[in-house]
Write a protein that holds these residues in place. Structure first.
Motif, PDB file in Angstrom:
ATOM      1  N   SER A  33      -7.602 -36.859 -69.988  1.00  0.00           N
ATOM      2  CA  SER A  33      -7.831 -37.838 -71.048  1.00  0.00           C
ATOM      3  C   SER A  33      -6.867 -37.568 -72.200  1.00  0.00           C
ATOM      4  CB  SER A  33      -9.280 -37.771 -71.529  1.00  0.00           C
ATOM      5  OG  SER A  33      -9.519 -36.531 -72.159  1.00  0.00           O
ATOM      6  N   THR A  34      -6.667 -38.533 -73.024  1.00  0.00           N
ATOM      7  CA  THR A  34      -5.677 -38.406 -74.086  1.00  0.00           C
ATOM      8  C   THR A  34      -6.106 -37.412 -75.166  1.00  0.00           C
ATOM      9  OG1 THR A  34      -6.593 -40.395 -75.058  1.00  0.00           O
ATOM     10  CG2 THR A  34      -4.608 -40.646 -73.752  1.00  0.00           C
ATOM     11  N   TRP A  35      -7.389 -37.222 -75.386  1.00  0.00           N
ATOM     12  CA  TRP A  35      -7.797 -36.226 -76.384  1.00  0.00           C
ATOM     13  C   TRP A  35      -7.413 -34.820 -75.923  1.00  0.00           C
ATOM     14  CZ3 TRP A  35     -11.010 -32.008 -76.210  1.00  0.00           C
ATOM     15  CH2 TRP A  35     -11.855 -31.877 -75.112  1.00  0.00           C
ATOM     16  N   GLU A  36      -7.489 -34.587 -74.626  1.00  0.00           N
ATOM     17  CA  GLU A  36      -7.099 -33.281 -74.103  1.00  0.00           C
ATOM     18  C   GLU A  36      -5.594 -33.059 -74.236  1.00  0.00           C
ATOM     19  OE1 GLU A  36      -8.970 -33.963 -70.296  1.00  0.00           O
ATOM     20  OE2 GLU A  36     -10.205 -32.184 -70.608  1.00  0.00           O
ATOM     21  N   MET A  37      -4.813 -34.099 -74.017  1.00  0.00           N
ATOM     22  CA  MET A  37      -3.368 -33.975 -74.192  1.00  0.00           C
ATOM     23  C   MET A  37      -3.030 -33.700 -75.657  1.00  0.00           C
ATOM     24  SD  MET A  37      -1.666 -36.672 -71.510  1.00  0.00           S
ATOM     25  CE  MET A  37      -2.525 -38.127 -72.076  1.00  0.00           C
ATOM     26  N   ALA A  38      -3.730 -34.366 -76.581  1.00  0.00           N
ATOM     27  CA  ALA A  38      -3.503 -34.129 -78.008  1.00  0.00           C
ATOM     28  C   ALA A  38      -3.849 -32.688 -78.369  1.00  0.00           C
ATOM     29  CB  ALA A  38      -4.326 -35.110 -78.848  1.00  0.00           C
ATOM     30  N   LEU A  39      -4.938 -32.173 -77.818  1.00  0.00           N
ATOM     31  CA  LEU A  39      -5.333 -30.786 -78.081  1.00  0.00           C
ATOM     32  C   LEU A  39      -4.314 -29.815 -77.483  1.00  0.00           C
ATOM     33  CD1 LEU A  39      -7.366 -28.748 -79.207  1.00  0.00           C
ATOM     34  CD2 LEU A  39      -8.611 -28.948 -77.036  1.00  0.00           C
ATOM     35  N   ASP A  40      -3.861 -30.077 -76.261  1.00  0.00           N
ATOM     36  CA  ASP A  40      -2.850 -29.224 -75.633  1.00  0.00           C
ATOM     37  C   ASP A  40      -1.556 -29.202 -76.447  1.00  0.00           C
ATOM     38  OD1 ASP A  40      -4.587 -28.561 -73.599  1.00  0.00           O
ATOM     39  OD2 ASP A  40      -3.659 -29.892 -72.116  1.00  0.00           O
ATOM     40  N   ASP A  41      -1.147 -30.364 -76.954  1.00  0.00           N
ATOM     41  CA  ASP A  41       0.057 -30.442 -77.786  1.00  0.00           C
ATOM     42  C   ASP A  41      -0.109 -29.605 -79.056  1.00  0.00           C
ATOM     43  OD1 ASP A  41       1.230 -32.126 -75.943  1.00  0.00           O
ATOM     44  OD2 ASP A  41       0.889 -33.950 -77.109  1.00  0.00           O
ATOM     45  N   TYR A  42      -1.289 -29.691 -79.664  1.00  0.00           N
ATOM     46  CA  TYR A  42      -1.590 -28.907 -80.869  1.00  0.00           C
ATOM     47  C   TYR A  42      -1.518 -27.407 -80.570  1.00  0.00           C
ATOM     48  CZ  TYR A  42      -4.524 -26.553 -84.328  1.00  0.00           C
ATOM     49  OH  TYR A  42      -5.019 -25.673 -85.268  1.00  0.00           O
ATOM     50  N   LEU A  43      -2.160 -26.979 -79.490  1.00  0.00           N
ATOM     51  CA  LEU A  43      -2.178 -25.553 -79.141  1.00  0.00           C
ATOM     52  C   LEU A  43      -0.765 -25.040 -78.852  1.00  0.00           C
ATOM     53  CD1 LEU A  43      -5.394 -25.476 -76.926  1.00  0.00           C
ATOM     54  CD2 LEU A  43      -5.168 -24.758 -79.321  1.00  0.00           C
ATOM     55  N   ALA A  44       0.042 -25.841 -78.173  1.00  0.00           N
ATOM     56  CA  ALA A  44       1.430 -25.458 -77.882  1.00  0.00           C
ATOM     57  C   ALA A  44       2.246 -25.383 -79.178  1.00  0.00           C
ATOM     58  CB  ALA A  44       2.066 -26.450 -76.913  1.00  0.00           C
ATOM     59  N   TYR A  45       2.025 -26.317 -80.086  1.00  0.00           N
ATOM     60  CA  TYR A  45       2.733 -26.328 -81.371  1.00  0.00           C
ATOM     61  C   TYR A  45       2.390 -25.089 -82.178  1.00  0.00           C
ATOM     62  CZ  TYR A  45       4.530 -28.333 -85.756  1.00  0.00           C
ATOM     63  OH  TYR A  45       5.232 -28.576 -86.915  1.00  0.00           O
ATOM     64  N   LYS A  46       1.104 -24.744 -82.258  1.00  0.00           N
ATOM     65  CA  LYS A  46       0.674 -23.559 -83.000  1.00  0.00           C
ATOM     66  C   LYS A  46       1.282 -22.296 -82.384  1.00  0.00           C
ATOM     67  CE  LYS A  46      -2.376 -23.550 -85.942  1.00  0.00           C
ATOM     68  NZ  LYS A  46      -2.414 -23.630 -87.402  1.00  0.00           N
ATOM     69  N   ARG A  47       1.345 -22.248 -81.068  1.00  0.00           N
ATOM     70  CA  ARG A  47       1.901 -21.082 -80.378  1.00  0.00           C
ATOM     71  C   ARG A  47       3.407 -20.979 -80.645  1.00  0.00           C
ATOM     72  NH1 ARG A  47      -0.014 -22.177 -75.775  1.00  0.00           N
ATOM     73  NH2 ARG A  47       1.718 -23.408 -75.039  1.00  0.00           N
ATOM     74  N   LEU A  49       5.424 -22.539 -83.119  1.00  0.00           N
ATOM     75  CA  LEU A  49       5.880 -22.427 -84.500  1.00  0.00           C
ATOM     76  C   LEU A  49       5.219 -21.311 -85.297  1.00  0.00           C
ATOM     77  CD1 LEU A  49       7.460 -24.987 -83.977  1.00  0.00           C
ATOM     78  CD2 LEU A  49       6.680 -25.815 -86.178  1.00  0.00           C
ATOM     79  N   PHE A  50       3.963 -21.031 -85.004  1.00  0.00           N
ATOM     80  CA  PHE A  50       3.233 -20.062 -85.812  1.00  0.00           C
ATOM     81  C   PHE A  50       2.919 -18.773 -85.051  1.00  0.00           C
ATOM     82  CE2 PHE A  50       2.159 -24.300 -87.470  1.00  0.00           C
ATOM     83  CZ  PHE A  50       2.630 -24.162 -88.760  1.00  0.00           C
ATOM     84  N   GLY A  51       3.238 -18.730 -83.757  1.00  0.00           N
ATOM     85  CA  GLY A  51       2.989 -17.537 -82.957  1.00  0.00           C
ATOM     86  C   GLY A  51       1.523 -17.247 -82.728  1.00  0.00           C
ATOM     87  N   LYS A  52       0.672 -18.245 -82.855  1.00  0.00           N
ATOM     88  CA  LYS A  52      -0.769 -18.057 -82.669  1.00  0.00           C
ATOM     89  C   LYS A  52      -1.183 -18.666 -81.342  1.00  0.00           C
ATOM     90  CE  LYS A  52      -2.014 -17.947 -87.529  1.00  0.00           C
ATOM     91  NZ  LYS A  52      -2.971 -18.415 -88.529  1.00  0.00           N
ATOM     92  N   THR A  53      -1.983 -17.912 -80.599  1.00  0.00           N
ATOM     93  CA  THR A  53      -2.476 -18.387 -79.318  1.00  0.00           C
ATOM     94  C   THR A  53      -3.988 -18.567 -79.423  1.00  0.00           C
ATOM     95  OG1 THR A  53      -0.727 -17.196 -78.177  1.00  0.00           O
ATOM     96  CG2 THR A  53      -2.596 -17.917 -76.849  1.00  0.00           C
TER      97      THR A  53
END
Length: 172
Positions: A33-47, A49-53
């Protein structure tokens, strides 16, 4: 090839195409679903740019998404050139239009930071929301502003109809 052969090939091709559509396009299990893709994109971005997993501990669709207010939203993250968000995933032009509230759909998500510094709360409350107006729609991740175990967070969860157990020990 005679007419019967052509008809058989055309009919066979149409059946294969129909089967493909049913399995991969129409079937919910055939795609995320698209909400899961949005969440995955957010988690990848945080990892990146910010080095947070982060790992997702709990998630639930809000039963009353229209109760979500701008006051509950901290930093916003998205992949939209239409709406203004705090963090845009690509290098494109940022959107100019404010996010329309309330969103049409909201998912409440509890994530846990892996390797969080000692003495800090590793949990973070996120809202993945679909905002839309007459011209466009986009999924945006909102970092929650309330402390996870506060009365404000509990009130927000109750208003949204998200029954996430915010007891950090239960979320592991």
């Amino acid at each position: 090839m005679n007419k019967r052969g052509l008809v058989a090939v055309a009919l066979g091709g149409a059946l294969v195409l129909l089967a493909f559509l049913l399995i991969f396009v129409i079937s919910p299990s055939g795609r995320r679903s698209t909400w899961e893709m949005a969440l995955d994109d957010y988690l990848a971005y945080k990892r990146t740019l910010f080095g947070k997993t982060f790992a997702v501990s709990l998630s639930m669709q809000a039963r009353t998404p229209l109760a979500f207010t701008e006051a509950w939203s901290g930093a916003t993250f998205g992949d939209t050139q239409y709406y203004a968000v705090d963090y845009l995933y690509d290098d494109g032009s940022p959107g100019q239009r404010p996010l329309p509230f309330p969103p049409q759909e909201v998912w409440c998500v509890l994530v846990k930071e892996r390797g969080a510094p000692e003495g800090t709360d590793p949990y973070q409350l996120l809202f993945v929301a679909q905002h839309q107006d007459l011209h466009s729609a986009a999924w945006v991740v909102h970092e929650g502003t309330a402390e996870l175990l506060s009365q404000e967070a509990a009130a927000a969860m109750t208003a949204l109809g998200c029954e996430l157990n915010t007891d950090a020990s239960a979320a592991e």
